[in-house]
Enzyme design. Structure first.
Site, PDB file in Angstrom:
ATOM      1  N   TYR A  59      28.953   9.970  59.729  1.00  0.00           N
ATOM      2  CA  TYR A  59      29.574  10.232  58.437  1.00  0.00           C
ATOM      3  C   TYR A  59      29.853  11.721  58.311  1.00  0.00           C
ATOM      4  CZ  TYR A  59      30.569   9.529  53.465  1.00  0.00           C
ATOM      5  OH  TYR A  59      31.185   9.464  52.237  1.00  0.00           O
ATOM      6  N   ASN A  71      38.566  -6.906  48.719  1.00  0.00           N
ATOM      7  CA  ASN A  71      37.313  -7.501  48.275  1.00  0.00           C
ATOM      8  C   ASN A  71      36.161  -6.515  48.321  1.00  0.00           C
ATOM      9  OD1 ASN A  71      35.656  -9.675  47.418  1.00  0.00           O
ATOM     10  ND2 ASN A  71      34.931  -9.970  49.516  1.00  0.00           N
TER      11      ASN A  71
END
Length: 373
Positions: A94, A193
């Site tokens: 990350y 979603n």
């Protein structure tokens, strides 16, 4: 249920391999203070000492609560979600990585227990959320600096408060900052979603925008379609349908989108670009497919499309704390009006974190895992 059964079958071996980190080796992440204690039981936290697969490197440990200084706030954590960025941070891939060992979790909501003598912005009983990433929210209690926290109304649903600081903020900024959209304009997005995707649908509807929402095909597609349309989605199509000529029928009744939101990458992002109006912008905020964004030369030249990226942590660095607080209050107002709800969630006790971590990494995830403290 099968995920928990799998964990139960593997639990004895995993527990035999579990080791306690040495007390002196445990260093605090940014804006939080704690030390390891082999015997302490006042605070439980999910700690990882090195990067790797989350279910293999994350351990539930006992920590000693730090003393409350003049500018500190003692917080009892109430609930904290597991986001893709949390998983990526533990894996070590990350853009922001706290020093190790670290407590997992970048988001959540807690209640103020006590404050230092110099604290003026919050008081005992207030609900607070992290103002920055890397705070380490997967724990029962913590002492944070006042500047690392933002107060939120305690009369919003707990799940909404726990999931307020990342996905809805990302959705709102992407809808507002890249194209000057007006009511009636349309937006196309993939990963519809996801937590961001569900927030985009609701915030767009509140702004009078129409959404075309791309999802992966799945056995319960109609159930998912119905749920997204209940949130405010106008069109729900599969990745396969996005590639067909029939997609042109969608734009008979709505304008071509000038904004595309990409959380997937790969072929999915290429298809989003194909449906953008000339001069439109695609904003990439995630890469679930782990594949690069490929744009054809003709789209860039003849349609003058723009490719941008968005990272909420960078937005925070570029803006003042007051601007982030204003964003949070704007989203809370939408929650109070019933125009923004939390994503579909599964609440999991902290001690069952292995089940929650496993579930959060499964394909076709239908519910965000929320750790209850």
């Amino acid at each position: 249920m099968w995920v928990c059964a799998l964990w139960e079958a593997r639990a004895p071996a995993l527990l035999r391999r579990r080791r306690l980190l040495p007390a002196r080796g445990l260093r605090p992440p940014a804006a939080a203070s704690f030390s390891a204690s082999a015997e302490g039981s006042r605070v439980r936290a999910l700690v990882y000492g090195h990067h790797g697969h989350p279910t293999k490197v994350v351990e539930l440990k006992n920590l000693e609560l730090a003393a409350v200084g003049g500018s500190d706030v003692h917080v009892k954590m109430l609930a904290a979600p597991i986001n893709p960025s949390d998983i990526n941070m533990i894996q070590g891939n990350y853009g922001l990585l706290p020093p190790l060992p670290a407590v997992g979790g970048n988001e959540g909501v807690g209640q103020v227990v006590a404050v230092g003598s110099n604290v003026t912005g919050v008081k005992p009983g207030d609900w607070v959320i992290p103002a920055t990433a890397g705070l380490g929210t997967w724990r029962t209690e913590a002492v944070f600096s006042e500047e690392a926290l933002i107060s939120v109304p305690s009369n919003i649903p707990l799940q909404s408060a726990a999931t307020l600081g990342v996905n809805p903020c990302t959705a709102y900024r992407m809808l507002k900052d890249f194209e000057q959209l007006q009511p009636g304009d349309s937006v196309i997005q993939n990963a519809s979603n996801s937590g961001v995707g569900q927030a985009v649908i609701q915030i767009a509807a509140a702004l009078g925008l129409r959404t075309i929402n791309v999802v992966r095909d799945r056995p319960d597609l109609q159930k998912l379609t119905d749920r997204l349309k209940k949130l405010g989605a106008e069109q729900v199509v599969t990745e396969e349908e996005l590639r067909t000529h029939e997609m042109k029928n969608v734009f008979k009744d709505m304008p071509q989108p000038r904004l595309a939101l990409n959380g997937v990458g790969g072929k999915s992002s290429t298809e989003l670009l194909r449906h953008l109006a000339p001069g439109g912008t695609m904003v990439t905020y995630g890469g679930m497919a782990k594949q690069p964004v490929i744009a054809s030369v003709s789209q860039l030249i003849f349609k003058d499309l723009k490719l941008r990226g968005f990272w909420l942590s960078q937005w925070k660095k570029d803006h003042s704390p007051d601007q982030f607080k204003e964003l949070i209050l704007t989203l809370c107002d939408l929650i109070h009006r019933g125009q923004l709800t939390a994503p579909a969630c599964s609440e999991v006790p902290l001690q069952d974190y292995q089940c929650a971590l496993e579930a959060s990494m499964q394909p076709f995830l239908s519910a965000k895992q929320i750790l209850n403290m």
